[in-house]
Design a protein around this motif. Structure first.
Motif, PDB file in Angstrom:
ATOM      1  N   UNK A 166       9.048 -19.179  -5.277  1.00 32.25           N
ATOM      2  CA  UNK A 166       8.250 -18.597  -4.194  1.00 32.25           C
ATOM      3  C   UNK A 166       8.196 -17.069  -4.265  1.00 32.25           C
ATOM      4  N   UNK A 167       8.985 -16.485  -5.171  1.00 31.84           N
ATOM      5  CA  UNK A 167       9.018 -15.018  -5.312  1.00 31.84           C
ATOM      6  C   UNK A 167       8.208 -14.534  -6.509  1.00 31.84           C
ATOM      7  N   UNK A 168       7.250 -15.320  -6.963  1.00 30.95           N
ATOM      8  CA  UNK A 168       6.511 -14.979  -8.187  1.00 30.95           C
ATOM      9  C   UNK A 168       5.829 -13.621  -8.079  1.00 30.95           C
ATOM     10  N   UNK A 169       5.264 -13.305  -6.928  1.00 28.24           N
ATOM     11  CA  UNK A 169       4.581 -12.023  -6.771  1.00 28.24           C
ATOM     12  C   UNK A 169       5.592 -10.867  -6.785  1.00 28.24           C
ATOM     13  N   UNK A 170       6.707 -11.049  -6.095  1.00 27.87           N
ATOM     14  CA  UNK A 170       7.739 -10.018  -6.055  1.00 27.87           C
ATOM     15  C   UNK A 170       8.372  -9.803  -7.424  1.00 27.87           C
ATOM     16  N   UNK A 171       8.345 -10.850  -8.241  1.00 28.92           N
ATOM     17  CA  UNK A 171       8.967 -10.775  -9.562  1.00 28.92           C
ATOM     18  C   UNK A 171       8.112 -10.049 -10.592  1.00 28.92           C
ATOM     19  N   UNK A 223      24.770  -5.996 -12.341  1.00 30.71           N
ATOM     20  CA  UNK A 223      24.091  -6.447 -11.133  1.00 30.71           C
ATOM     21  C   UNK A 223      23.250  -5.283 -10.611  1.00 30.71           C
ATOM     22  N   UNK A 224      21.976  -5.545 -10.354  1.00 27.38           N
ATOM     23  CA  UNK A 224      21.070  -4.540  -9.809  1.00 27.38           C
ATOM     24  C   UNK A 224      20.700  -4.939  -8.382  1.00 27.38           C
ATOM     25  N   UNK A 225      21.255  -4.221  -7.425  1.00 27.97           N
ATOM     26  CA  UNK A 225      21.008  -4.495  -6.004  1.00 27.97           C
ATOM     27  C   UNK A 225      19.885  -3.578  -5.540  1.00 27.97           C
ATOM     28  N   UNK A 226      18.669  -4.085  -5.591  1.00 22.11           N
ATOM     29  CA  UNK A 226      17.488  -3.304  -5.223  1.00 22.11           C
ATOM     30  C   UNK A 226      17.202  -3.519  -3.736  1.00 22.11           C
ATOM     31  N   UNK A 227      17.541  -2.536  -2.928  1.00 19.71           N
ATOM     32  CA  UNK A 227      17.406  -2.664  -1.479  1.00 19.71           C
ATOM     33  C   UNK A 227      15.957  -2.787  -1.026  1.00 19.71           C
ATOM     34  N   UNK A 228      15.006  -2.404  -1.878  1.00 19.48           N
ATOM     35  CA  UNK A 228      13.592  -2.553  -1.513  1.00 19.48           C
ATOM     36  C   UNK A 228      13.217  -4.016  -1.298  1.00 19.48           C
ATOM     37  N   UNK A 229      13.915  -4.937  -1.969  1.00 22.30           N
ATOM     38  CA  UNK A 229      13.572  -6.352  -1.794  1.00 22.30           C
ATOM     39  C   UNK A 229      13.866  -6.828  -0.372  1.00 22.30           C
ATOM     40  N   UNK A 230      14.756  -6.129   0.325  1.00 24.68           N
ATOM     41  CA  UNK A 230      15.066  -6.523   1.701  1.00 24.68           C
ATOM     42  C   UNK A 230      13.912  -6.220   2.652  1.00 24.68           C
ATOM     43  N   UNK A 231      13.013  -5.312   2.251  1.00 26.11           N
ATOM     44  CA  UNK A 231      11.882  -4.955   3.111  1.00 26.11           C
ATOM     45  C   UNK A 231      10.912  -6.121   3.274  1.00 26.11           C
ATOM     46  N   UNK A 232      10.878  -7.021   2.310  1.00 22.47           N
ATOM     47  CA  UNK A 232       9.974  -8.178   2.380  1.00 22.47           C
ATOM     48  C   UNK A 232      10.723  -9.473   2.701  1.00 22.47           C
ATOM     49  N   UNK A 233      12.032  -9.381   2.893  1.00 24.18           N
ATOM     50  CA  UNK A 233      12.828 -10.578   3.181  1.00 24.18           C
ATOM     51  C   UNK A 233      12.541 -11.061   4.599  1.00 24.18           C
ATOM     52  N   UNK A 234      12.251 -12.358   4.780  1.00 16.56           N
ATOM     53  CA  UNK A 234      12.044 -12.873   6.143  1.00 16.56           C
ATOM     54  C   UNK A 234      13.228 -12.527   7.045  1.00 16.56           C
ATOM     55  N   UNK A 235      12.927 -12.211   8.282  1.00 20.58           N
ATOM     56  CA  UNK A 235      13.961 -11.752   9.218  1.00 20.58           C
ATOM     57  C   UNK A 235      15.125 -12.728   9.315  1.00 20.58           C
ATOM     58  N   UNK A 236      14.808 -14.014   9.373  1.00 22.22           N
ATOM     59  CA  UNK A 236      15.876 -15.003   9.534  1.00 22.22           C
ATOM     60  C   UNK A 236      16.807 -15.036   8.327  1.00 22.22           C
ATOM     61  N   UNK A 237      16.262 -14.736   7.137  1.00 24.28           N
ATOM     62  CA  UNK A 237      17.102 -14.701   5.938  1.00 24.28           C
ATOM     63  C   UNK A 237      18.001 -13.461   5.936  1.00 24.28           C
TER      64      UNK A 237
END
Length: 366
Positions: free
Chosen positions: A44-49, A161-175
């Motif tokens: 489901x993350x194909x676009x983000x990837x 390990x690459x912890x890219x905090x930008x990915x949290x901007x699109x993470x659903x709130x509940x996650x």
């Protein structure tokens, strides 16, 4: 923000990089010898990837493998399909795996890397808060079986390990909120400053665009690094410390609940409930004072996590807990607290107290 690099020492050292827009760092982490890269990502993350794939494709022969969502990815069938794909593509020991997704993707991707040719290089790019502070660091990999969660797996440390905090901007709130279950847990077992930050301003603590959440992520990862460097394979800590088992605080009940719910409940939500359960059990067993036990529910509730559960009978949850990895024979063992940041092991609690803590977990007052 400036990238933060946390070093993980030990026999197979690596770095955890925390920052924003980190995809360009991937080739340097993978190294010069790699020719093929299996990119295992949550489908489901194909676009983000795509930005990550744009970095990989010019430099490597990339095999992109989309995985099912969540815990549905953590099965022997999914692992077998990945092994088949690696075999068909001619993957050798000098090639590598990159995972891109949440904790389940990291777990199964790490397991595939650990077992292909008895271990190939793996780099984790976690995209959820839960994966950043938990699954991506420490080298634990695994899949689920009908008997329980993570009962099949291995230790296989990543190359980075690459912890890219930008990915949290699109993470659903509940996650994102669910990921706070592991963050708050780290506050109780090792770093009280986490609890102070969460309790001072819960909204800031869960704002992916703010300054508090990055601090919490770094603090939680530091807690995990300190624990796994001291005790990578759960052989035990020094002077009565539970060692790596401390990271499973609240997880004995959490895993039982997840199994009962068919792995449809978010892991961080189950962890929050499990921590509140074990805090009450520790209180009943004389380990923990009333105020600290009550603080558990208040802290988890402040960030929007559940603290009660009444969906499964006590006997069913007890049976599931008996196959927990911390159990020894017929003896149940729990990581408990004597105080904040003072973990211990409780072996063989009374069934009366186990049941009484269950009643509190259901929402009944102690």
């Amino acid at each position: 923000m400036t990238d933060t690099v946390l070093h993980v020492g030990g026999a197979s050292p690596y770095d955890v990089v925390i920052g924003r827009g980190l995809a360009e760092r991937l080739p340097s982490v993978l190294g010069d010898s790699v020719q093929r890269v299996a990119f295992l990502y949550a489908a489901e993350l194909s676009q983000l990837a795509e930005p990550v794939l744009d970095v990989l494709r010019p430099a490597y022969d990339v095999l992109a493998l989309g995985l099912p969502s969540g815990e549905q990815a953590k099965t022997a069938d999914v692992a077998f399909e990945c092994w088949d794909a690696l075999g068909d593509a001619g993957f050798t020991r000098s090639d590598a795996v990159v995972t891109f997704g949440g904790g389940a993707t990291t777990d199964v991707g790490g397991f595939v890397a650990a077992t292909w040719l008895r271990g190939v290089r793996v780099v984790h790019v976690p995209t959820t808060l839960l994966a950043m502070v938990d699954a991506a660091v420490g080298g634990k990999t695994g899949i689920n079986t009908a008997a329980g969660k993570n009962l099949v797996g291995s230790f296989h440390e990543p190359a980075g390990v690459l912890v890219d905090l930008d990915t949290l901007l699109t993470l659903p709130r509940e996650e994102l909120v669910a990921g706070m279950g592991e963050v708050v847990k780290c506050g109780f077992i090792a770093d009280p400053a986490i609890l102070d930050l969460v309790e001072k301003d819960p909204a800031a603590a869960t704002d992916p665009a703010g300054d508090v959440l990055p601090d919490l992520v770094e603090r939680a990862i530091r807690v995990k690094i300190d624990v796994v460097v001291a005790d990578l394979k759960e052989t035990g800590g020094a002077e009565g410390h539970p060692g790596r088992e401390v990271l499973n605080y609240g997880h004995t009940m959490a895993h039982a609940i997840e199994r009962a719910e068919g792995y449809t409940m978010r892991h961080g939500e189950a962890v929050a409930i499990g921590c509140c359960y074990v805090a009450e059990l520790a209180r009943l067993e004389g380990h923990l004072d009333d105020a600290t036990a009550a603080r558990h529910a208040a802290a988890f509730r402040a960030v929007g996590l559940p603290t009660t559960y009444d969906g499964t009978a006590f006997e069913d949850l007890l049976a599931a807990m008996r196959v927990d990895k911390k159990a020894r024979g017929n003896t149940l063992r729990f990581v408990v607290l004597d105080d904040i940041a003072r973990p211990a092991v409780l072996a063989g609690p009374s069934e009366e107290n186990l049941r009484s803590a269950y009643d509190v977990m259901r929402g009944e007052k102690p």
